[in-house]
Structures are given as structure tokens and as C-alpha cells.
Design a protein around this motif. Sequence first.
Motif, PDB file in Angstrom:
ATOM      1  N   GLN A 123     -10.677  12.860  74.818  1.00  0.00           N
ATOM      2  CA  GLN A 123     -10.617  14.201  75.514  1.00  0.00           C
ATOM      3  C   GLN A 123      -9.265  15.134  75.324  1.00  0.00           C
ATOM      4  OE1 GLN A 123     -13.269  15.519  76.975  1.00  0.00           O
ATOM      5  NE2 GLN A 123     -12.226  17.110  76.744  1.00  0.00           N
ATOM      6  N   GLU A 124      -8.093  14.297  75.254  1.00  0.00           N
ATOM      7  CA  GLU A 124      -6.806  15.155  75.120  1.00  0.00           C
ATOM      8  C   GLU A 124      -6.891  15.645  73.668  1.00  0.00           C
ATOM      9  OE1 GLU A 124      -3.359  13.059  77.693  1.00  0.00           O
ATOM     10  OE2 GLU A 124      -4.508  11.708  76.064  1.00  0.00           O
ATOM     11  N   VAL A 125      -7.163  14.838  72.593  1.00  0.00           N
ATOM     12  CA  VAL A 125      -7.365  15.256  71.216  1.00  0.00           C
ATOM     13  C   VAL A 125      -8.232  16.379  71.267  1.00  0.00           C
ATOM     14  CG1 VAL A 125      -8.028  14.605  68.765  1.00  0.00           C
ATOM     15  CG2 VAL A 125      -6.689  13.111  70.367  1.00  0.00           C
ATOM     16  N   PHE A 126      -9.456  16.189  71.784  1.00  0.00           N
ATOM     17  CA  PHE A 126     -10.507  17.516  71.884  1.00  0.00           C
ATOM     18  C   PHE A 126      -9.984  18.789  72.361  1.00  0.00           C
ATOM     19  CE2 PHE A 126     -13.341  14.360  70.252  1.00  0.00           C
ATOM     20  CZ  PHE A 126     -14.387  15.189  70.029  1.00  0.00           C
ATOM     21  N   ASP A 127      -9.350  18.670  73.543  1.00  0.00           N
ATOM     22  CA  ASP A 127      -8.819  19.543  74.126  1.00  0.00           C
ATOM     23  C   ASP A 127      -7.711  20.500  73.176  1.00  0.00           C
ATOM     24  OD1 ASP A 127     -10.659  19.230  76.439  1.00  0.00           O
ATOM     25  OD2 ASP A 127      -8.685  18.132  77.367  1.00  0.00           O
ATOM     26  N   ALA A 128      -6.735  19.828  72.430  1.00  0.00           N
ATOM     27  CA  ALA A 128      -5.789  20.296  71.873  1.00  0.00           C
ATOM     28  C   ALA A 128      -6.049  20.778  70.549  1.00  0.00           C
ATOM     29  CB  ALA A 128      -4.593  19.225  71.704  1.00  0.00           C
TER      30      ALA A 128
ATOM     31  N   GLU B  51     -12.980  12.891  66.206  1.00  0.00           N
ATOM     32  CA  GLU B  51     -13.273  11.431  66.387  1.00  0.00           C
ATOM     33  C   GLU B  51     -12.717  10.601  65.602  1.00  0.00           C
ATOM     34  OE1 GLU B  51     -17.586  11.164  66.192  1.00  0.00           O
ATOM     35  OE2 GLU B  51     -17.930  12.135  68.147  1.00  0.00           O
ATOM     36  N   GLU B  52     -12.380  10.910  64.422  1.00  0.00           N
ATOM     37  CA  GLU B  52     -11.466   9.934  63.302  1.00  0.00           C
ATOM     38  C   GLU B  52     -10.310  10.031  63.966  1.00  0.00           C
ATOM     39  OE1 GLU B  52     -11.818   9.131  59.261  1.00  0.00           O
ATOM     40  OE2 GLU B  52     -13.527  10.559  59.134  1.00  0.00           O
ATOM     41  N   ILE B  53      -9.644  11.157  64.141  1.00  0.00           N
ATOM     42  CA  ILE B  53      -8.196  11.198  64.694  1.00  0.00           C
ATOM     43  C   ILE B  53      -8.029  10.309  66.087  1.00  0.00           C
ATOM     44  CG2 ILE B  53      -6.568  12.686  65.699  1.00  0.00           C
ATOM     45  CD1 ILE B  53      -7.743  15.013  64.166  1.00  0.00           C
ATOM     46  N   SER B  54      -8.953  10.346  66.831  1.00  0.00           N
ATOM     47  CA  SER B  54      -8.843   9.777  68.234  1.00  0.00           C
ATOM     48  C   SER B  54      -8.990   8.075  67.813  1.00  0.00           C
ATOM     49  CB  SER B  54      -9.946  10.042  69.139  1.00  0.00           C
ATOM     50  OG  SER B  54     -10.025  11.387  69.546  1.00  0.00           O
ATOM     51  N   THR B  55      -9.822   7.763  66.690  1.00  0.00           N
ATOM     52  CA  THR B  55      -9.899   6.305  66.361  1.00  0.00           C
ATOM     53  C   THR B  55      -8.610   5.752  65.794  1.00  0.00           C
ATOM     54  OG1 THR B  55     -12.438   6.651  66.133  1.00  0.00           O
ATOM     55  CG2 THR B  55     -11.451   4.679  65.190  1.00  0.00           C
ATOM     56  N   VAL B  56      -8.086   6.376  64.516  1.00  0.00           N
ATOM     57  CA  VAL B  56      -7.109   5.921  64.063  1.00  0.00           C
ATOM     58  C   VAL B  56      -5.707   6.371  64.370  1.00  0.00           C
ATOM     59  CG1 VAL B  56      -8.465   6.015  61.901  1.00  0.00           C
ATOM     60  CG2 VAL B  56      -6.984   7.893  62.418  1.00  0.00           C
ATOM     61  N   GLY B  57      -5.442   7.500  65.228  1.00  0.00           N
ATOM     62  CA  GLY B  57      -4.275   7.672  65.686  1.00  0.00           C
ATOM     63  C   GLY B  57      -3.691   7.186  66.728  1.00  0.00           C
TER      64      GLY B  57
ATOM     65  N   LYS C  79     -12.429  19.974  54.956  1.00  0.00           N
ATOM     66  CA  LYS C  79     -12.173  21.438  54.696  1.00  0.00           C
ATOM     67  C   LYS C  79     -11.097  22.017  55.836  1.00  0.00           C
ATOM     68  CE  LYS C  79     -13.047  25.922  52.735  1.00  0.00           C
ATOM     69  NZ  LYS C  79     -14.159  27.104  52.666  1.00  0.00           N
ATOM     70  N   SER C  80     -11.621  21.624  57.005  1.00  0.00           N
ATOM     71  CA  SER C  80     -10.725  22.071  58.168  1.00  0.00           C
ATOM     72  C   SER C  80      -9.423  21.551  58.217  1.00  0.00           C
ATOM     73  CB  SER C  80     -11.343  21.732  59.644  1.00  0.00           C
ATOM     74  OG  SER C  80     -11.604  20.222  59.493  1.00  0.00           O
TER      75      SER C  80
ATOM     76  N   VAL D  74      -9.802  23.802  65.956  1.00  0.00           N
ATOM     77  CA  VAL D  74      -9.236  23.476  64.604  1.00  0.00           C
ATOM     78  C   VAL D  74     -10.101  22.694  63.714  1.00  0.00           C
ATOM     79  CG1 VAL D  74      -7.490  22.924  63.115  1.00  0.00           C
ATOM     80  CG2 VAL D  74      -6.965  23.836  65.285  1.00  0.00           C
ATOM     81  N   PHE D  75     -10.430  21.692  64.271  1.00  0.00           N
ATOM     82  CA  PHE D  75     -11.314  20.477  63.644  1.00  0.00           C
ATOM     83  C   PHE D  75     -12.685  20.459  64.137  1.00  0.00           C
ATOM     84  CE2 PHE D  75      -6.846  18.574  63.508  1.00  0.00           C
ATOM     85  CZ  PHE D  75      -6.324  19.230  62.484  1.00  0.00           C
ATOM     86  N   GLU D  76     -13.582  19.736  63.202  1.00  0.00           N
ATOM     87  CA  GLU D  76     -14.803  19.539  63.511  1.00  0.00           C
ATOM     88  C   GLU D  76     -15.037  18.186  64.398  1.00  0.00           C
ATOM     89  OE1 GLU D  76     -14.815  19.027  58.794  1.00  0.00           O
ATOM     90  OE2 GLU D  76     -13.582  19.914  60.527  1.00  0.00           O
TER      91      GLU D  76
END
Length: 210
Positions: free
Chosen positions: A3-8, A19-25, A118-119, A12-14
Motif C-alpha cells: 500500500q505504501e508503494v502504491f500511495d507513493a 506489484e513487482e516493486i513491492s515483491t522485489v524491493g 515504458k512508465s 507514475v507506474f502501472e
Amino acid sequence: MVQEVFDAYSFVFEEELLEEISTVGIIKEFKENERIIEIGDHVTSMPLLISGAIKILREDQDGDELLLYFLERGDTCAMTLSCCLGHTKSEIRAVAELPTKLIMIPIEKMEEWTSKYKSWMNFVFESYHTRLSEMLDTIDTIAFLNMDERLLKYLRDKAKINQNELVQITHQQIAYDLHTSRVVISRLLKKLELKGTIALNRNSIKVIDL
């Protein structure tokens, strides 16, 4: 964390990339004034700022610092990007201006996402453009503004980053950031106070003219 990643970064991103950022970050948190990246560090991951603020500094041969720019929520550091992609050591120091939370992205994902999303590619190029503009602004400030004008701009920027007209800082810390002496800063602060632009308190400065 999702949720924090989505909020920030949802603007910008699809969703798939979020979801990938949240998984690997990997989430990392830093206290105010804690160093995040040091000059000479090997940078193996790219930071995305979820909350807080970071100041980016350069250092001269004498060890004196110069403030380049600030990063806020939704930002990343273009100079860190360059180090990651070029596999070079950091040439900047990153310090938490406020309590800060980052999500660190592995270097291999940065390269993969450039061709996949692309984003992401647009975000990387826009980050380079924004940080370059800010560094040029810093150069212009040093070259063309008097020290009292540089000081007032610095205080206004700090107040905006902290979302508070009261800037908690010492004269010595300002001197470090602006690459000058504490005596000069103290004299110019008094001059700005007499103009009614700021109000001086113990270890804090109220910026009246934002």
C-alpha cells in the motif's frame, strides 16, 4: 508495504510494475540526519523514496560539503542511477533530512524494467532531467546570487521540504551546506532578521517570507 508503494508511486507506474516493486524491493528506514549513501560506496540498488526527504551533497578536496538538491516522496536520485548502471562508486553523500523510508530496487531489475515497462523508462529519464535542472539551479545560485540571497533560498527550500516555516538548524550546519563560514552565516541571518524576512530563535529559524 504494498500500500505504501502504491500511495507513493501509483501516479507514475502501472499496477503490474507496482506489484513487482513491492515483491522485489527491500524496505529500509533511516533516522533524521542518518547517512544513507556515502561517497565512495558501491551502489548496487536504486532507492525509491516512500516517505521523508533526503539531501544530496558533494564534497570538495578539503572535505567541505555543498548541497546539490533535495529528494522527496516519489523521487529517486539520478546520480545513484548512474552509479548503478555504470557500476561505479558513489560520488555523492545522501543524508536523511527527515525520518525517511526507502524501497531499494536491485540493479538487475532496473535494467529489465527499462525494456519491459515504458512508465519505468519515462520515470528514469524524467528523474535525470529533473535532477540535472536542480543541479544547474544550484550552479546558477552559486554563480549569480549574493550569499544573503543564497541563504534565503536555502531556508525557503528547507521550510518547504519540512512543510514547516520553523527550520530547526544551527548556524554551523547552514555554513556546512552552503560551503561558507559560521561567522558569515550568523551575520547574514541577522541582516535578514532586520529586514523582517526571518525570525531567529535558539537553534531554529522562522521563515516569515516564504
